[in-house]
Write an enzyme that holds these catalytic residues in place. Structure first.
Site, mmCIF file in Angstrom:
data_model
loop_
_atom_site.group_PDB
_atom_site.id
_atom_site.type_symbol
_atom_site.label_atom_id
_atom_site.label_comp_id
_atom_site.label_asym_id
_atom_site.label_seq_id
_atom_site.Cartn_x
_atom_site.Cartn_y
_atom_site.Cartn_z
ATOM 1 N N ARG A 48 26.106 -86.600 70.216
ATOM 2 C CA ARG A 48 24.916 -86.533 69.359
ATOM 3 C C ARG A 48 24.984 -85.304 68.455
ATOM 4 O O ARG A 48 24.352 -85.274 67.397
ATOM 5 C CB ARG A 48 23.649 -86.494 70.242
ATOM 6 C CG ARG A 48 22.317 -86.584 69.463
ATOM 7 C CD ARG A 48 21.182 -86.870 70.422
ATOM 8 N NE ARG A 48 19.864 -87.004 69.801
ATOM 9 C CZ ARG A 48 18.897 -86.083 69.890
ATOM 10 N NH1 ARG A 48 19.096 -84.965 70.569
ATOM 11 N NH2 ARG A 48 17.732 -86.300 69.318
ATOM 12 N N ILE A 74 15.981 -87.030 63.844
ATOM 13 C CA ILE A 74 16.876 -87.852 64.663
ATOM 14 C C ILE A 74 16.027 -88.228 65.882
ATOM 15 O O ILE A 74 15.319 -87.391 66.444
ATOM 16 C CB ILE A 74 18.153 -87.084 65.068
ATOM 17 C CG1 ILE A 74 19.114 -87.971 65.875
ATOM 18 C CG2 ILE A 74 17.853 -85.803 65.846
ATOM 19 C CD1 ILE A 74 20.496 -87.318 66.121
ATOM 20 N N SER A 75 16.065 -89.491 66.277
ATOM 21 C CA SER A 75 15.191 -89.948 67.365
ATOM 22 C C SER A 75 15.533 -89.264 68.688
ATOM 23 O O SER A 75 16.668 -88.855 68.919
ATOM 24 C CB SER A 75 15.322 -91.453 67.549
ATOM 25 O OG SER A 75 14.896 -92.141 66.412
ATOM 26 N N GLN A 76 14.532 -89.219 69.542
ATOM 27 C CA GLN A 76 14.695 -88.687 70.904
ATOM 28 C C GLN A 76 15.670 -89.603 71.680
ATOM 29 O O GLN A 76 15.537 -90.834 71.627
ATOM 30 C CB GLN A 76 13.321 -88.710 71.555
ATOM 31 C CG GLN A 76 13.267 -88.189 72.963
ATOM 32 C CD GLN A 76 11.941 -88.530 73.628
ATOM 33 O OE1 GLN A 76 11.045 -89.091 73.007
ATOM 34 N NE2 GLN A 76 11.828 -88.187 74.890
ATOM 35 N N PRO A 77 16.641 -89.047 72.406
ATOM 36 C CA PRO A 77 17.604 -89.879 73.135
ATOM 37 C C PRO A 77 16.939 -90.934 74.026
ATOM 38 O O PRO A 77 17.401 -92.078 74.087
ATOM 39 C CB PRO A 77 18.401 -88.862 73.961
ATOM 40 C CG PRO A 77 18.362 -87.627 73.134
ATOM 41 C CD PRO A 77 17.005 -87.615 72.488
#
Ligand code: SAH
Length: 228
Positions: A48, A74-77
């Site tokens: 990431r 960036i989206s949360q994992p």
């Protein structure tokens, strides 16, 4: 020649982006209820930190959304894993449409689950960055489009799944129309700026089944395009 390999292009990661730090994130995802081994394995093997600016790369394996510029994130994992897991459940995944490419992290994960991914982003410099990031990872089954994703991508419809990573107030009709009638799945956050419901919609023939999964917070789905 270059002694100091930048962490952005070091795919294996060092220090805060090392494999050990990544394993900790995997543990967190499992604790939060992610069960698909397929998705967990893909998250484990997809770096990431290369999607982030150098200054933020050391935070890449925290389970949080992080800024990527242009007021986007960036989206949360966890969310990436959750949305991917829902889609991965589907039997045949020939083609998936993603709306809101951002820096391409979710795109990279989905590209390992589906044969072909179509992704649309309205901010051109972000789309260009996503293209570079996926190239760096050797991913080739993705087609990119600069445009308004709320219109879908009719030329390539129907899609086995559609994932939207920006939130509309209501679901655009085009997305229902472009979903495969054979158990096509739409995963989409719906609601206002502060909080939305993550919805899972399954289309079988003329029937539409809608499930509310959980509360989430995404950036809004906006109309129009940004060129630079
Ligand atoms: N998928 C990304 C999340 C990016 S944030 C990840 O994995 O991290 C959501 C993105 O949706 C932003 O980049 C934003 O510019 C984009 N977006 C918002 N409205 C859009 C629209 N109508 N069409 C395409 N992209 C849109």
């Amino acid at each position: 020649m270059e002694e100091r390999l930048s962490s952005r292009i070091n795919l294996n990661g060092i220090g805060m982006t090392s494999q050990r730090t990544r394993e900790r994130l995997l543990g967190r995802l499992m604790e939060q209820g992610i069960t698909s081994m397929e998705v967990l394995d893909i998250m484990r093997s997809t770096p990431r930190h290369i999607f982030l600016d150098e200054a933020l790369a050391h935070r890449a394996y925290e389970d949080v959304a992080l800024p990527i510029g242009y007021s986007q994130t960036i989206s949360q994992p966890y969310i990436v894993a959750r949305m991917s897991e829902i889609v991965a459940n589907s039997e045949s995944l020939e083609s998936v449409l993603e709306i809101g490419t951002g820096c391409g992290y979710q795109t990279a994960i989905i590209s390992k689950i589906a044969k072909k991914v179509y992704t649309i982003e309205r901010i051109k410099p972000l789309l260009d960055r996503a293209r570079r990031n996926l190239k760096l990872l050797g991913i080739r089954n993705v087609e990119f489009r600069h445009g308004d994703g709320s219109l879908g991508w009719s030329e390539n419809a129907p899609f086995d799944a559609i994932i939207t990573t920006a939130a509309p107030q209501t679901i655009p009709d085009e997305l229902y129309q472009q979903l495969s009638p054979k158990d096509g799945r739409l995963v989409i956050p719906v609601g206002g700026d502060d909080q939305q419901d993550l919805k899972h919609i399954v289309k079988s023939g003329d029937q539409i089944q809608i499930d509310n999964l959980e509360s989430v917070r995404f950036v809004p789905l906006l109309t129009g395009q940004v060129y630079n």
